[in-house]
Write an enzyme that holds these catalytic residues in place. Structure first.
Site, PDB file in Angstrom:
ATOM      1  CB  THR A  27     -64.551-116.309   1.292  1.00  0.00           C
ATOM      2  OG1 THR A  27     -65.898-116.680   1.024  1.00  0.00           O
ATOM      3  CG2 THR A  27     -64.455-115.707   2.669  1.00  0.00           C
ATOM      4  CD  GLN A 100     -70.984-118.866  -3.601  1.00  0.00           C
ATOM      5  OE1 GLN A 100     -70.100-118.411  -2.877  1.00  0.00           O
ATOM      6  NE2 GLN A 100     -70.914-120.071  -4.141  1.00  0.00           N
ATOM      7  CG  HIS A 176     -72.384-121.312  -1.348  1.00  0.00           C
ATOM      8  ND1 HIS A 176     -71.989-122.593  -1.686  1.00  0.00           N
ATOM      9  CD2 HIS A 176     -71.284-120.709  -0.824  1.00  0.00           C
ATOM     10  CE1 HIS A 176     -70.710-122.750  -1.368  1.00  0.00           C
ATOM     11  NE2 HIS A 176     -70.259-121.626  -0.852  1.00  0.00           N
ATOM     12  CG  ASN A 179     -67.589-125.533  -1.371  1.00  0.00           C
ATOM     13  OD1 ASN A 179     -67.404-126.569  -1.999  1.00  0.00           O
ATOM     14  ND2 ASN A 179     -67.179-124.356  -1.803  1.00  0.00           N
ATOM     15  CE1 TYR A 181     -69.337-122.721   4.837  1.00  0.00           C
ATOM     16  CE2 TYR A 181     -69.047-122.849   2.470  1.00  0.00           C
ATOM     17  CZ  TYR A 181     -68.532-122.612   3.726  1.00  0.00           C
ATOM     18  OH  TYR A 181     -67.213-122.270   3.881  1.00  0.00           O
ATOM     19  NE  ARG A 228     -68.684-123.002  -7.040  1.00  0.00           N
ATOM     20  CZ  ARG A 228     -67.418-122.890  -6.641  1.00  0.00           C
ATOM     21  NH1 ARG A 228     -67.116-122.687  -5.365  1.00  0.00           N
ATOM     22  NH2 ARG A 228     -66.427-122.980  -7.492  1.00  0.00           N
ATOM     23  CG  ASN A 236     -66.678-126.086   5.472  1.00  0.00           C
ATOM     24  OD1 ASN A 236     -65.797-125.749   6.262  1.00  0.00           O
ATOM     25  ND2 ASN A 236     -66.982-125.377   4.403  1.00  0.00           N
ATOM     26  N   GLY A 317     -60.694-120.396  -9.691  1.00  0.00           N
ATOM     27  CA  GLY A 317     -60.699-119.744  -8.392  1.00  0.00           C
ATOM     28  C   GLY A 317     -59.341-119.189  -8.043  1.00  0.00           C
ATOM     29  NE  ARG A 318     -56.984-123.670  -5.772  1.00  0.00           N
ATOM     30  CZ  ARG A 318     -56.798-124.982  -5.684  1.00  0.00           C
ATOM     31  NH1 ARG A 318     -56.055-125.465  -4.692  1.00  0.00           N
ATOM     32  NH2 ARG A 318     -57.339-125.803  -6.565  1.00  0.00           N
TER      33      ARG A 318
HETATM   34  C1  LIG Z   1     -59.446-118.111  -0.716  1.00  0.00           C
HETATM   35  C2  LIG Z   1     -60.584-118.958  -1.206  1.00  0.00           C
HETATM   36  C3  LIG Z   1     -61.893-118.557  -0.938  1.00  0.00           C
HETATM   37  C4  LIG Z   1     -62.974-119.300  -1.414  1.00  0.00           C
HETATM   38  N1  LIG Z   1     -64.245-118.846  -1.193  1.00  0.00           N
HETATM   39  C5  LIG Z   1     -65.303-119.491  -1.741  1.00  0.00           C
HETATM   40  C6  LIG Z   1     -66.623-118.947  -1.634  1.00  0.00           C
HETATM   41  O1  LIG Z   1     -66.851-117.868  -1.070  1.00  0.00           O
HETATM   42  N2  LIG Z   1     -67.644-119.671  -2.177  1.00  0.00           N
HETATM   43  C7  LIG Z   1     -67.432-120.864  -2.823  1.00  0.00           C
HETATM   44  O2  LIG Z   1     -68.387-121.478  -3.307  1.00  0.00           O
HETATM   45  N3  LIG Z   1     -66.184-121.372  -2.966  1.00  0.00           N
HETATM   46  C8  LIG Z   1     -65.131-120.707  -2.467  1.00  0.00           C
HETATM   47  N4  LIG Z   1     -63.855-121.197  -2.661  1.00  0.00           N
HETATM   48  C9  LIG Z   1     -63.643-122.347  -3.561  1.00  0.00           C
HETATM   49  C10 LIG Z   1     -63.325-121.863  -4.989  1.00  0.00           C
HETATM   50  O3  LIG Z   1     -64.438-121.165  -5.548  1.00  0.00           O
HETATM   51  C11 LIG Z   1     -62.985-123.031  -5.931  1.00  0.00           C
HETATM   52  O4  LIG Z   1     -64.056-123.948  -5.916  1.00  0.00           O
HETATM   53  C12 LIG Z   1     -61.725-123.757  -5.536  1.00  0.00           C
HETATM   54  O5  LIG Z   1     -60.662-122.838  -5.290  1.00  0.00           O
HETATM   55  C13 LIG Z   1     -61.282-124.726  -6.641  1.00  0.00           C
HETATM   56  O6  LIG Z   1     -61.104-124.039  -7.870  1.00  0.00           O
HETATM   57  P1  LIG Z   1     -59.621-123.678  -8.401  1.00  0.00           P
HETATM   58  O7  LIG Z   1     -58.891-124.990  -8.523  1.00  0.00           O
HETATM   59  O8  LIG Z   1     -59.830-123.021  -9.733  1.00  0.00           O
HETATM   60  O9  LIG Z   1     -58.983-122.796  -7.387  1.00  0.00           O
HETATM   61  C14 LIG Z   1     -62.750-120.487  -2.156  1.00  0.00           C
HETATM   62  C15 LIG Z   1     -61.430-120.901  -2.401  1.00  0.00           C
HETATM   63  C16 LIG Z   1     -60.355-120.156  -1.955  1.00  0.00           C
HETATM   64  C17 LIG Z   1     -58.952-120.597  -2.287  1.00  0.00           C
END
Ligand SMILES: Cc1cc2nc3c(=O)[nH]c(=O)nc-3n(C[C@H](O)[C@H](O)[C@H](O)COP(=O)(O)O)c2cc1C
Length: 364
Positions: A27, A100, A176, A179, A181, A228, A236, A317-318
């Site tokens: 996001t 998503q 989704h 997390n 939701y 997911r 949350n 992700g990050r």
């Molecule tokens: C800025 C940001 C936005 C995220 N937005 C979403 C999202 O829209 N939907 C979702 O399922 N997870 C979201 N996440 C979680 C990531 O998809 C991911 O699960 C999480 O960062 C762990 O993976 P990583 O260690 O590779 O970063 C978000 C994480 C971050 C840091």
């Protein structure tokens, strides 16, 4: 040595992915008026098209499903048209992208809801979490419990949103279910104290997630439907007394529906992988199709889990935020850039589309 590597093609349903690296949903709160993704979004996703599969940022299926400011939707024609620019940008570069589908449930604020209404939830239990609204982080609003006869409408919103996603050119959708939701709120007993067919037993708490999945499969086909889940993530403010039984059951049912993948956040989202005892191998063994693993992966962990058969695809992700060419950097073991936390949520191109690929950054 295994013959499988992260950097060789993988067959996902009817799609050929160029590698096993997935861009996780992120996001970024940059949608334009009407919650329409703009040209910058097309540029941003296009820059990351070398991932084997991209998963879009969470995208609300209705106004009721929105929980944060300036997140995109997939329920109006203008939104569909905006997303088409994104899918074109990705496909032009040979990438693949799923959308998503998101309903936040109780993780929302009255300022985002129609006529300032209360956000909706399985039960009238406020989440201990914050949302991003009016350019700041604030406590979420007190929710109201959904009536039994409202649930079919939400299932239908997911179904319509899936159809809209295909119209916008997506290769498929990711429901989704993670997390904290709406669908995760129903699944976990800390947020769901209903006494009807959608609360109580393992089967009842899984029902809404499975109803939604069945409807989406019916609408666009199992080959284009993924989901997911985050069985032990406290994201949350959700909690579950017996997550193994709950998610073993859910994954058995998802397998029976024949969907193309399950995408599992292993541990606390963005936090420790070992936040609670849980056997993710049990989910892997129950599911015949593709298993996407996420959370805290780096190259070495992904390679060793692949070699051990623990997952098929790995979502990052990050690392994708500041490394548009993440696949190439991983392949060549090049250093990874760090993202700027101040530009994660909202704003324009700064901290969004201006992170260079490595070749460009070494030749300014
Ligand atoms: C800025 C940001 C936005 C995220 N937005 C979403 C999202 O829209 N939907 C979702 O399922 N997870 C979201 N996440 C979680 C990531 O998809 C991911 O699960 C999480 O960062 C762990 O993976 P990583 O260690 O590779 O970063 C978000 C994480 C971050 C840091």
């Amino acid at each position: 040595m295994t013959s499988k590597t992260l950097f060789e093609p993988y067959t996902l349903g009817s799609l050929t992915l160029s590698n096993r690296i997935v861009m996780a949903p992120l996001t970024r709160n940059r949608a334009g008026p009407g919650f329409v993704p703009g040209d910058l979004a097309a540029e941003y996703y296009g820059q990351r098209a070398s991932a084997g599969l991209l998963i879009s940022e969470a995208t609300q299926i209705s106004q009721q499903g929105q929980g944060y400011q300036d997140t995109p939707g997939i329920y109006s024609q203008a939104q569909i048209d905006g997303w088409r620019k994104v899918t074109n940008a990705v496909h032009t570069k040979g990438g693949r992208i799923f959308l998503q589908l998101w309903h936040v449930g109780r993780v929302s604020h009255v300022d985002l809801q129609e006529h300032g209404a209360a956000p909706v939830a399985p039960s009238a239990i406020r989440a201990a979490t914050k949302t991003f609204v009016n350019n700041g982080f604030v406590e979420v609003s007190e929710p109201r419990a959904l009536a039994l006869d409202e649930l079919a409408g939400i299932v239908n919103d997911f179904r319509q949103a899936a159809a809209n996603a295909i119209e916008a050119g997506f290769d498929g959708v990711e429901i989704h279910g993670a997390n904290g939701y709406l669908l995760d709120q129903f699944a976990k007993d800390g947020a769901n104290v209903r006494t009807d067919a959608y609360g109580g037993s393992v089967e009842n708490r899984a029902r809404l997630m499975l109803d939604v999945t069945a409807a989406v499969v019916e609408e666009i086909g199992a080959e284009r439907t993924g989901i997911r889940i985050s069985p032990i993530s406290p994201a949350n403010g959700v909690s579950s007394g017996a997550p193994q039984a709950q998610f073993d059951y859910i994954v058995d049912q998802l397998d029976a529906l024949g969907i193309v993948y399950v995408h599992v956040v292993e541990g606390a989202t963005g936090g420790p992988r070992d936040v609670a005892p849980f056997d993710f191998g049990s989910l892997r063994r129950r599911f015949n199709n593709t298993y996407i693993a996420n959370n805290g992966y780096d190259l070495d962990l992904a390679a060793s889990q692949l070699a051990d058969g623990k997952a098929d695809l790995f979502a990052f992700g990050r690392p994708f935020i500041a490394n548009p060419d993440l696949v190439e950097r991983l392949r060549t073991r090049a250093p990874l850039a760090e993202f700027n936390p101040a530009t994660l949520y909202g704003g324009g191109s700064a901290g969004y589309t201006d992170y260079p690929a490595i070749a460009a950054s070494s030749h300014p």
